[in-house]
Scaffold this motif. Structure first.
Motif, mmCIF file in Angstrom:
data_model
loop_
_atom_site.group_PDB
_atom_site.id
_atom_site.type_symbol
_atom_site.label_atom_id
_atom_site.label_comp_id
_atom_site.label_asym_id
_atom_site.label_seq_id
_atom_site.Cartn_x
_atom_site.Cartn_y
_atom_site.Cartn_z
ATOM 1 N N PRO A 1 32.170 20.116 -6.369
ATOM 2 C CA PRO A 1 31.850 19.143 -7.352
ATOM 3 C C PRO A 1 30.867 18.460 -6.767
ATOM 4 O O PRO A 1 30.938 17.588 -5.824
ATOM 5 C CB PRO A 1 33.155 18.392 -8.108
ATOM 6 C CG PRO A 1 34.239 18.465 -6.738
ATOM 7 C CD PRO A 1 33.535 19.684 -6.041
ATOM 8 N N ILE A 2 29.625 18.161 -7.258
ATOM 9 C CA ILE A 2 28.464 17.296 -7.098
ATOM 10 C C ILE A 2 28.308 16.480 -8.245
ATOM 11 O O ILE A 2 28.373 16.751 -9.250
ATOM 12 C CB ILE A 2 27.097 18.025 -6.873
ATOM 13 C CG1 ILE A 2 27.490 18.932 -5.616
ATOM 14 C CG2 ILE A 2 26.181 17.040 -6.625
ATOM 15 C CD1 ILE A 2 26.226 19.700 -5.366
ATOM 16 N N ALA A 3 28.488 15.143 -8.000
ATOM 17 C CA ALA A 3 28.367 13.825 -9.092
ATOM 18 C C ALA A 3 26.887 13.563 -8.972
ATOM 19 O O ALA A 3 26.494 13.066 -8.115
ATOM 20 C CB ALA A 3 29.288 12.785 -8.690
ATOM 21 N N GLY A 4 26.259 13.405 -10.171
ATOM 22 C CA GLY A 4 25.126 12.702 -10.477
ATOM 23 C C GLY A 4 25.185 11.216 -10.901
ATOM 24 O O GLY A 4 26.061 11.256 -11.627
ATOM 25 N N ALA B 1 30.640 18.889 -19.494
ATOM 26 C CA ALA B 1 30.785 18.469 -18.249
ATOM 27 C C ALA B 1 32.043 18.518 -17.623
ATOM 28 O O ALA B 1 33.248 18.442 -18.357
ATOM 29 C CB ALA B 1 30.203 16.870 -17.705
ATOM 30 N N VAL B 2 32.290 18.787 -16.461
ATOM 31 C CA VAL B 2 33.538 18.934 -15.852
ATOM 32 C C VAL B 2 34.143 17.366 -15.915
ATOM 33 O O VAL B 2 35.483 17.488 -16.205
ATOM 34 C CB VAL B 2 33.441 19.433 -14.237
ATOM 35 C CG1 VAL B 2 34.680 19.198 -13.720
ATOM 36 C CG2 VAL B 2 32.967 20.644 -14.293
ATOM 37 N N ALA B 3 33.341 16.502 -15.436
ATOM 38 C CA ALA B 3 34.093 15.135 -15.586
ATOM 39 C C ALA B 3 32.897 14.176 -15.928
ATOM 40 O O ALA B 3 31.712 14.538 -15.496
ATOM 41 C CB ALA B 3 34.731 14.578 -14.174
ATOM 42 N N TRP B 4 33.243 13.093 -16.414
ATOM 43 C CA TRP B 4 31.865 12.000 -16.548
ATOM 44 C C TRP B 4 32.991 10.542 -16.527
ATOM 45 O O TRP B 4 33.767 10.538 -17.124
ATOM 46 C CB TRP B 4 30.999 12.316 -17.848
ATOM 47 C CG TRP B 4 31.777 12.301 -19.056
ATOM 48 C CD1 TRP B 4 32.315 13.338 -19.704
ATOM 49 C CD2 TRP B 4 32.110 11.166 -20.005
ATOM 50 N NE1 TRP B 4 33.108 13.016 -21.047
ATOM 51 C CE2 TRP B 4 32.846 11.781 -21.284
ATOM 52 C CE3 TRP B 4 31.641 9.843 -19.899
ATOM 53 C CZ2 TRP B 4 33.137 10.851 -22.209
ATOM 54 C CZ3 TRP B 4 32.189 8.990 -21.045
ATOM 55 C CH2 TRP B 4 33.019 9.625 -22.182
ATOM 56 N N GLY B 5 32.162 9.610 -16.271
ATOM 57 C CA GLY B 5 32.435 8.190 -16.377
ATOM 58 C C GLY B 5 31.530 7.263 -16.436
ATOM 59 O O GLY B 5 30.261 7.358 -15.841
ATOM 60 N N ILE B 6 31.978 6.216 -17.152
ATOM 61 C CA ILE B 6 30.813 4.819 -17.283
ATOM 62 C C ILE B 6 31.522 3.870 -16.986
ATOM 63 O O ILE B 6 32.699 3.665 -17.329
ATOM 64 C CB ILE B 6 30.456 4.998 -18.690
ATOM 65 C CG1 ILE B 6 29.772 6.240 -19.238
ATOM 66 C CG2 ILE B 6 29.846 3.836 -19.266
ATOM 67 C CD1 ILE B 6 29.464 6.557 -20.754
ATOM 68 N N ALA B 7 30.788 3.084 -16.421
ATOM 69 C CA ALA B 7 31.052 1.544 -16.132
ATOM 70 C C ALA B 7 30.055 0.385 -16.444
ATOM 71 O O ALA B 7 28.873 0.900 -16.375
ATOM 72 C CB ALA B 7 31.355 1.423 -14.652
ATOM 73 N N LEU C 1 31.922 6.396 -10.777
ATOM 74 C CA LEU C 1 32.301 7.536 -10.104
ATOM 75 C C LEU C 1 33.940 7.464 -9.939
ATOM 76 O O LEU C 1 34.682 8.364 -9.785
ATOM 77 C CB LEU C 1 31.907 7.272 -8.654
ATOM 78 C CG LEU C 1 30.431 7.643 -8.366
ATOM 79 C CD1 LEU C 1 29.950 6.851 -7.271
ATOM 80 C CD2 LEU C 1 30.225 9.137 -8.156
ATOM 81 N N ASP C 2 34.468 6.197 -9.853
ATOM 82 C CA ASP C 2 36.173 5.864 -9.979
ATOM 83 C C ASP C 2 36.491 6.826 -11.209
ATOM 84 O O ASP C 2 37.575 7.101 -11.372
ATOM 85 C CB ASP C 2 36.457 4.641 -9.778
ATOM 86 C CG ASP C 2 36.276 4.030 -8.349
ATOM 87 O OD1 ASP C 2 36.221 5.112 -7.395
ATOM 88 O OD2 ASP C 2 36.411 2.949 -8.163
ATOM 89 N N THR D 1 38.241 12.448 -10.497
ATOM 90 C CA THR D 1 38.184 13.455 -9.186
ATOM 91 C C THR D 1 37.247 13.202 -8.091
ATOM 92 O O THR D 1 36.226 12.582 -8.382
ATOM 93 C CB THR D 1 37.800 14.967 -9.984
ATOM 94 O OG1 THR D 1 37.858 15.918 -8.888
ATOM 95 C CG2 THR D 1 36.443 15.013 -10.449
ATOM 96 N N ASP D 2 37.328 13.781 -7.021
ATOM 97 C CA ASP D 2 36.464 13.418 -5.901
ATOM 98 C C ASP D 2 35.516 14.382 -5.618
ATOM 99 O O ASP D 2 35.621 15.727 -5.490
ATOM 100 C CB ASP D 2 37.469 13.292 -4.608
ATOM 101 C CG ASP D 2 38.179 12.106 -4.590
ATOM 102 O OD1 ASP D 2 37.980 10.980 -4.982
ATOM 103 O OD2 ASP D 2 39.177 12.287 -3.690
ATOM 104 N N PRO D 3 34.309 13.844 -5.636
ATOM 105 C CA PRO D 3 33.279 14.885 -5.438
ATOM 106 C C PRO D 3 32.801 15.065 -4.140
ATOM 107 O O PRO D 3 33.410 14.273 -3.352
ATOM 108 C CB PRO D 3 31.784 14.018 -6.033
ATOM 109 C CG PRO D 3 32.341 12.649 -5.718
ATOM 110 C CD PRO D 3 33.940 12.579 -6.139
#
Length: 195
Positions: free
Chosen positions: A10-13, A64-70, A94-95, A99-101
């Motif tokens: 998994p690659i996080a943008g 998306a597999v995962a998404w997060g907002i801060a 990212l936290d 999941t860990d990219p």
């Protein structure tokens, strides 16, 4: 859309919205896209209409597999400075992925210290699909927050300029002084608070 290299896992943008405004928070988003559920039309959020961003943000949240907002609020921006506040928002997004990219791709040429490998990509919001998706989520989320701030302080026009230093915003700042949503460490706000 061109992609910057490929690696397995998994690659996080990551991208942010709201570094330049005089008011409101800075918002960062992180996205891991699902290659089996493609989203067409992803692009730099600044090049999309507000309605198109809304549609694409919904697709990103759904597919998306995962998404997060801060979000980092103006008082913390003033305390940390805008660069460190942006880095804090990026780490928080990212936290929030849960999941860990294997790799984090960040729009721009600087990044926070992270426990994962990082690649900065200048113009990444137009080059990398995951960064584009993050750009869209961050912008849509921040715009919604600015509409909420407009409800509280309508005379600043946050619904129109989203806190950026337009002529109308600067005139309102001069006429009314800063409100709690303003970043007092930013020069035009600081100068307006002197009068």
């Amino acid at each position: 859309m061109a992609t910057v290299d490929v690696c397995s896992g998994p690659i996080a943008g990551v991208d942010e919205a709201g570094r330049g405004p005089l008011a409101g928070p800075v918002v960062a988003a992180a996205v891991i896209l699902d290659p089996h559920r493609p989203i067409s039309g992803l692009a730099d959020s600044k090049k999309l209409s507000a309605s198109r961003r809304e549609v694409l943000a919904g697709a990103v949240r759904e597919r998306a597999v995962a998404w997060g907002i801060a979000v980092v609020e103006p008082a913390d921006i003033d305390r940390l400075n805008i660069l460190q506040a942006t880095f804090r928002a990026m780490r928080g997004a990212l936290d929030a992925l849960g999941t860990d990219p294997v790799l984090v791709r960040i729009d721009g040429n600087r990044s926070p210290r992270l426990p994962w490998p990082v690649q900065t990509v200048v113009g990444g919001d137009g080059l990398d699909r995951a960064i584009s998706a993050a750009s869209i989520l961050a912008k849509v989320h921040r715009d919604a927050l600015m509409l909420d701030l407009h409800e509280q302080w309508p005379h600043y026009g946050f619904d129109r300029h989203k806190g950026y230093p337009t002529a109308a915003h600067l005139a309102a700042l001069e006429a009314h002084g800063p409100c709690p949503a303003h970043r007092r460490s930013f020069r035009p706000v600081f100068q307006a608070s002197l009068f």
